[in-house]
Design a protein around this motif. Structure first.
Motif, PDB file in Angstrom:
ATOM      1  N   LEU A 140       0.832  -1.204   0.000  1.00  0.00           N
ATOM      2  CA  LEU A 140       0.000   0.000   0.000  1.00  0.00           C
ATOM      3  C   LEU A 140       0.865   1.252   0.000  1.00  0.00           C
ATOM      4  O   LEU A 140       0.571   2.219  -0.721  1.00  0.00           O
ATOM      5  CB  LEU A 140      -0.924  -0.006   1.222  1.00  0.00           C
ATOM      6  CG  LEU A 140      -1.876   1.181   1.347  1.00  0.00           C
ATOM      7  CD1 LEU A 140      -2.832   1.244   0.152  1.00  0.00           C
ATOM      8  CD2 LEU A 140      -2.670   1.096   2.661  1.00  0.00           C
ATOM      9  N   ARG A 154       2.132   1.698  -3.503  1.00  0.00           N
ATOM     10  CA  ARG A 154       1.066   2.183  -4.405  1.00  0.00           C
ATOM     11  C   ARG A 154       0.787   3.661  -4.157  1.00  0.00           C
ATOM     12  O   ARG A 154       0.605   4.444  -5.101  1.00  0.00           O
ATOM     13  CB  ARG A 154      -0.202   1.355  -4.203  1.00  0.00           C
ATOM     14  CG  ARG A 154      -0.095  -0.078  -4.705  1.00  0.00           C
ATOM     15  CD  ARG A 154      -1.447  -0.785  -4.687  1.00  0.00           C
ATOM     16  NE  ARG A 154      -1.320  -2.157  -5.129  1.00  0.00           N
ATOM     17  CZ  ARG A 154      -1.322  -3.220  -4.321  1.00  0.00           C
ATOM     18  NH1 ARG A 154      -1.471  -3.046  -3.005  1.00  0.00           N
ATOM     19  NH2 ARG A 154      -1.197  -4.436  -4.802  1.00  0.00           N
ATOM     20  N   ASN A 155       0.745   4.045  -2.882  1.00  0.00           N
ATOM     21  CA  ASN A 155       0.470   5.449  -2.567  1.00  0.00           C
ATOM     22  C   ASN A 155       1.603   6.354  -3.020  1.00  0.00           C
ATOM     23  O   ASN A 155       1.378   7.481  -3.460  1.00  0.00           O
ATOM     24  CB  ASN A 155       0.230   5.616  -1.067  1.00  0.00           C
ATOM     25  CG  ASN A 155      -1.094   5.018  -0.608  1.00  0.00           C
ATOM     26  OD1 ASN A 155      -1.968   4.763  -1.427  1.00  0.00           O
ATOM     27  ND2 ASN A 155      -1.228   4.769   0.679  1.00  0.00           N
ATOM     28  N   TRP A 156       2.837   5.884  -2.875  1.00  0.00           N
ATOM     29  CA  TRP A 156       3.983   6.695  -3.295  1.00  0.00           C
ATOM     30  C   TRP A 156       3.973   6.892  -4.813  1.00  0.00           C
ATOM     31  O   TRP A 156       4.241   7.970  -5.315  1.00  0.00           O
ATOM     32  CB  TRP A 156       5.279   6.027  -2.848  1.00  0.00           C
ATOM     33  CG  TRP A 156       6.481   6.887  -3.062  1.00  0.00           C
ATOM     34  CD1 TRP A 156       7.296   6.906  -4.156  1.00  0.00           C
ATOM     35  CD2 TRP A 156       7.007   7.875  -2.172  1.00  0.00           C
ATOM     36  NE1 TRP A 156       8.294   7.837  -3.996  1.00  0.00           N
ATOM     37  CE2 TRP A 156       8.139   8.448  -2.798  1.00  0.00           C
ATOM     38  CE3 TRP A 156       6.626   8.333  -0.912  1.00  0.00           C
ATOM     39  CZ2 TRP A 156       8.897   9.450  -2.184  1.00  0.00           C
ATOM     40  CZ3 TRP A 156       7.382   9.332  -0.308  1.00  0.00           C
ATOM     41  CH2 TRP A 156       8.494   9.874  -0.945  1.00  0.00           C
ATOM     42  N   GLY A 186       1.277   6.615  -6.688  1.00  0.00           N
ATOM     43  CA  GLY A 186       0.143   7.523  -6.843  1.00  0.00           C
ATOM     44  C   GLY A 186      -0.436   7.574  -8.242  1.00  0.00           C
ATOM     45  O   GLY A 186      -0.600   8.656  -8.809  1.00  0.00           O
ATOM     46  N   ARG A 213       1.927  10.281  -8.982  1.00  0.00           N
ATOM     47  CA  ARG A 213       2.526  11.110  -7.930  1.00  0.00           C
ATOM     48  C   ARG A 213       4.045  10.928  -7.945  1.00  0.00           C
ATOM     49  O   ARG A 213       4.793  11.842  -7.618  1.00  0.00           O
ATOM     50  CB  ARG A 213       1.969  10.696  -6.568  1.00  0.00           C
ATOM     51  CG  ARG A 213       2.565  11.454  -5.399  1.00  0.00           C
ATOM     52  CD  ARG A 213       1.950  10.972  -4.079  1.00  0.00           C
ATOM     53  NE  ARG A 213       2.527  11.663  -2.939  1.00  0.00           N
ATOM     54  CZ  ARG A 213       3.597  11.271  -2.285  1.00  0.00           C
ATOM     55  NH1 ARG A 213       4.237  10.176  -2.667  1.00  0.00           N
ATOM     56  NH2 ARG A 213       4.061  11.942  -1.261  1.00  0.00           N
TER      57      ARG A 213
END
Length: 938
Positions: free
Chosen positions: A288, A291-293, A295, A498
């Protein structure tokens, strides 16, 4: 024979002194015999006669350490001991185990020390590495020492530079979704198979062609916004900047500047970096975080023409359905268009609150840009901060309705994220709403909010105030708007990230030199492989030039740039001798750790990065869809994003170019917890030595002075460091190993408690006494068979320990070994039938003592390749099963039956056992849970 008094230590007791002698002797034995050498299938490290040659392989790796001058404290080896226990077990279970250890030795502390003392970083690093090697050896860690290296070894960083050249000489082909050699791109342009932008390839000058190709490379030079710290004279990574915009080291101001830097085009791999996470056995929180990094966002690029100018503001939005609600625009202060769109005077009717009190747009924009440059990205984007900004004096045209909307600059928009510009839709975005309220801008809702809803509505609902989109749901409206934008040439559907391209330059000395030179055009040229390694030269001054801490406009001057005789070099790169200028930045510390798992496979290979046969054996995929990679990678969760992301990127490039067969470097990831410690402060807030603090009546005292206790990290400044050297001296390495593994689950953090170590020592002493008479030193086991009851306990323990070791549950495995030891201790003379399996099962945790006992039991050589005990299935069958019998939820009796007893018989026996309680009542229901309980409902 005269017996010793009770107050004297028996001469053959397992003490710290005896443990130290045993441990040193067995470590010497392992070194002399190469006990833990793992054979390769090919090359110098192949060994057909090895007991595990051709066996199933297991590649286990720890995140290698940075060798600091402070050495290891007891928290550092937690994961190392865990992987050592696991690999010792798997080696005995029949696997060819590769378990290496190297050192991530480039780093800022050695450079800082060099600046302060004049000692060359190579000297400091070599001494630190040697200290680490000795500390790790003292713990009995079973590494294949032939495969050890430091990232600072020129023969190692030669291949780091070689990989850089592979990246530099590649481009990402979107149609193939992979990297391809840059020569293929050149050929496509030359043949006309790929059209060139602007003029044809044949009409381009040599410099124009090089610039075009350089713009496609996976490693490229670019003007990039960076964290510039004049007080340190270097660019800092985001993680080196504190939340208040200062350097972590030295507490100097940090400014946002655009500087020429080397970049890696990691964004080209955004989709694969996200999607291939599904092929990995990693903790979900780490996936997670990645994935967020990264973005990944799906939406549209939209073009907003600047009114009265040729400029076009390009934005990316995930909500193209809200375009009718865009009432203003915001550019990052660093955006390239800002300077060109600012008019000489404020437009007529400009709202006073938009101007920041400045007389002209140029004055307002200039001041705001200076203020923004002094803030970090974290400060600028903090959720709770008051929104600030100024009007540029320019207007943009909303492409869907022709409305003119003001263009602001504001620090909450970042140049490096997306396009550095946003269309602001305050009705559907909370930050835009807050900005609109501060600057009294119009708010138009484009999605119908629930009745009475206040503020920005970010949920789903039918489109409103959106002309031909009205009534459509969000998903349908998005698709319709993207189609309209593409049909009318106003934008296009797109995916953005991102994730930013990787800033790959450092203005420091102690790092890998780039294998790059520049010619008279100022464009980069790759050195041929025959010129590698480019060795880091000696310099007189290791520090970058520093400036006034507040001089935001200063320029970096690197230590290597002062080495003029190295910077200016005459080379023959194919067109005769010429003078070239070397790149004087160095690579970041991440570079050496991006690929070290591959060098472990074939560390002596001077002809290639890794022999394909060795790579395929140790890291190749084993089935369709298998990612391949290291079988188990253990380290701290603090590396969940950057190190793992960068390593995955480099590995994928190498995979695309055919250098490796695995498309991921690390198949399974395990994050160990941390060992933390108590620290104590006196009334002044000064830390006092933790080992000198005593507890009395629930309070803590340093001498006679009461102190306060806090819990957290272990560190020199906190005066609570405990080193493994101390523990080995006081208790022995095996006791220390057992204690660390018994403290709790490996993935959970736990407090260090030196006083509790003695419990692990007593366990080992009890196990020792099963084999060795403490008074005489004689072996005291018998060859008598075990009684049936003890035999069942033994095999139950064997089965449980194997299962625990497979799942890295070392604390519960040790608990079972303690249970077996306690079972055997009262029997007087223990049976070899139980003692030998016990010794073999203890060997992953207490390997030195196990080797010694194994030798005393009459075996020759090391037990490292002796088969790990296997439980007899017949002994795992229980003689009887006891069923608790519940009546209306309360246990009222018990019944013992054979494991083979059928359900009807169990039911009858249970009812008979509680007949008195039932008192003749007929049960409404009788539930038999096989092997566990009987529930009677009346």
């Amino acid at each position: 024979m005269v017996k010793m008094s009770d107050t004297e230590t028996p001469p053959f007791r397992y003490t710290a002194a005896l443990a130290g002698e045993i441990e040193q002797r067995w470590q010497d034995f392992w070194d002399a015999h190469g006990t833990f050498h793992a054979p390769n299938p090919a090359g110098e490290l192949a060994d057909p006669g090895h007991p595990r040659a051709g066996a199933p392989k297991l590649h286990v790796q720890d995140m290698f350490p940075y060798p600091s001058g402070a050495g290891l404290h007891v928290g550092h080896p937690l994961g190392y001991i865990g992987t050592d226990c696991y690999t010792r077990y798997k080696r005995q279970a029949g696997y060819n185990v590769l378990h290496p250890m190297g050192f991530d030795a480039f780093g800022l502390p050695a450079e800082q020390y060099a600046v302060q003392t004049g000692t060359h970083p190579a000297v400091t690093t070599a001494a630190n590495v040697e200290r680490y090697r000795q500390q790790l050896r003292r713990l009995g860690l079973a590494y294949d020492d032939r495969r050890s290296f430091s990232t600072t070894d020129p023969e190692y960083y030669r291949w780091t530079q070689w990989i850089f050249l592979q990246v530099f000489n590649s481009w990402f082909d979107p149609s193939a979704g992979k990297a391809r050699p840059i020569d293929e791109l050149i050929s496509a342009y030359e043949s006309g198979a790929r059209p060139t932008p602007g003029k044809p390839w044949a009409e381009m000058s040599a410099v124009e062609r090089r610039k075009l190709i350089d713009d496609h490379r996976l490693a490229y030079v670019s003007e990039a916004p960076v964290n510039w710290c004049p007080g340190l004279g270097t660019v800092l990574a985001n993680e080196e900047v504190t939340p208040d915009g200062r350097s972590e080291r030295g507490n100097f101001p940090v400014f946002q500047r655009s500087l020429k830097q080397w970049m890696m085009r990691i964004t080209a791999y955004g989709d694969r970096l996200v999607e291939d996470l599904d092929a990995l056995d990693w903790p979900e929180p780490v996936k997670l975080m990645q994935r967020n990094w990264i973005g990944r966002s799906r939406g549209a690029h939209v073009d907003f023409p600047v009114d009265g100018s040729d400029g076009v503001i390009k934005v990316f939005t995930t909500r193209p359905d809200t375009l009718f609600g865009a009432t203003y625009m915001v550019l990052s202060p660093e955006h390239e268009l800002v300077q060109s769109i600012v008019p000489a005077a404020w437009p007529e009717g400009t709202h006073a609150v938009w101007t920041g009190g400045a007389g002209t747009p140029a004055e307002a924009v200039g001041k705001y840009r200076r203020d923004a440059a002094a803030k970090t990205d974290e400060e600028r984007t903090a959720d709770g901060k008051v929104k600030t900004g100024v009007f540029t004096g320019a207007y943009a045209v909303n492409p869907v309705n022709g409305a003119k909307i003001p263009v602001f600059i504001a620090d909450y928009v970042l140049a490096g994220y997306g396009t550095g510009a946003i269309m602001a839709v305050p009705g559907q975005d909370e930050r835009d709403w807050a900005f609109a309220e501060v600057f009294e801008l119009p708010i138009i809702r484009t999605v119908e909010a629930p009745e009475g809803f206040e503020g920005a509505f970010t949920g789903d609902g039918p489109a409103i105030n959106s002309d031909w989109l009205d009534g459509k749901g969000v998903a349908e409206a998005k698709a319709a708007m993207i189609e309209w934008l593409e049909t009318n040439g106003k934008g296009r559907g797109a995916t953005t990230y991102r994730l930013r391209d990787w800033l790959f330059s450092r203005q420091r000395y102690w790092g890998e030199p780039f294998p790059i030179v520049y010619d008279e055009t100022g464009l980069p040229i790759a050195l041929p492989e025959s010129m590698l390694p480019v060795v880091l030269p000696d310099v007189d001054d290791f520090s970058p030039r520093t400036f006034d801490p507040d001089d935001a406009h200063s320029e970096p001057e690197t230590p290597l740039s002062r080495k003029k005789d190295w910077v200016q070099v005459e080379l023959d790169l194919g067109d005769g001798p010429k003078t070239y200028t070397r790149e004087t930045n160095t690579m970041p510390q991440w570079a050496g750790s991006c690929w070290y798992e591959l060098r472990y496979l074939d560390p002596k290979n001077e002809k290639s990065l890794v022999d394909p046969e060795n790579e395929a054996y140790w890291m190749g995929p084993r089935s369709e869809g298998d990612a391949g990679g290291v079988d188990l990678y253990v380290g701290g969760v603090e590396h969940a994003v950057l190190h793992l992301l960068y390593a995955r990127f480099w590995h994928k490039v190498l995979f695309d170019l055919g250098h490796v067969s695995s498309f991921e470097p690390f198949k399974k990831l395990f994050n160990q917890g941390y060992i933390q410690a108590y620290a104590y402060q006196d009334a002044r807030g000064v830390y006092v030595p933790a080992e000198e603090v005593a507890e009395r009546d629930g309070k803590y005292y340093f001498g006679d002075q009461e102190v306060t206790r806090s819990y957290g990290k272990m560190g020199k400044s906190l005066k609570n460091v405990v080193t493994p050297d101390e523990m080995c001296e006081q208790y022995g390495a095996d006791t220390f190993r057992v204690y660390e593994m018994a403290m709790g689950p490996l993935d959970v953090s736990r407090p260090w408690e030196t006083r509790a170590v003695v419990g692990s020592q007593r366990f080992l002493q009890r196990a020792w006494r099963l084999v060795v008479d403490e008074e005489t030193g004689a072996v005291r086991v018998s060859d008598e068979p075990l009684d049936p009851k003890t035999r069942k306990v033994l095999h139950r323990i064997i089965a449980g320990v194997r299962e625990d070791l497979e799942e890295l549950r070392f604390n519960t495995a040790i608990a079972k070994l303690i249970e077996l030891t306690n079972t055997l201790t009262p029997l007087g003379t223990a049976s070899r039938e139980a003692v030998e399996p016990l010794v073999l099962m203890m060997s992953p945790f207490a390997p030195h003592m196990a080797e010694e006992l194994w030798a005393k039991l009459g075996h020759e050589g090391s037990l490292a390749y002796t088969e790990f005990p296997v439980a007899d299935p017949a002994q795992l069958v229980a003689d009887a099963v006891t069923y608790p019998v519940q009546v209306n939820g309360k246990v009222r009796g018990r019944v013992e039956v054979s494991p083979e007893t059928g359900e009807d018989e169990v039911r009858a026996a249970a009812l008979a056992a509680v007949a008195e309680v039932l008192a003749g009542k007929e049960p409404k229901k009788v539930i038999v849970v096989k092997g566990r309980l009987v529930s009677v409902v009346v």
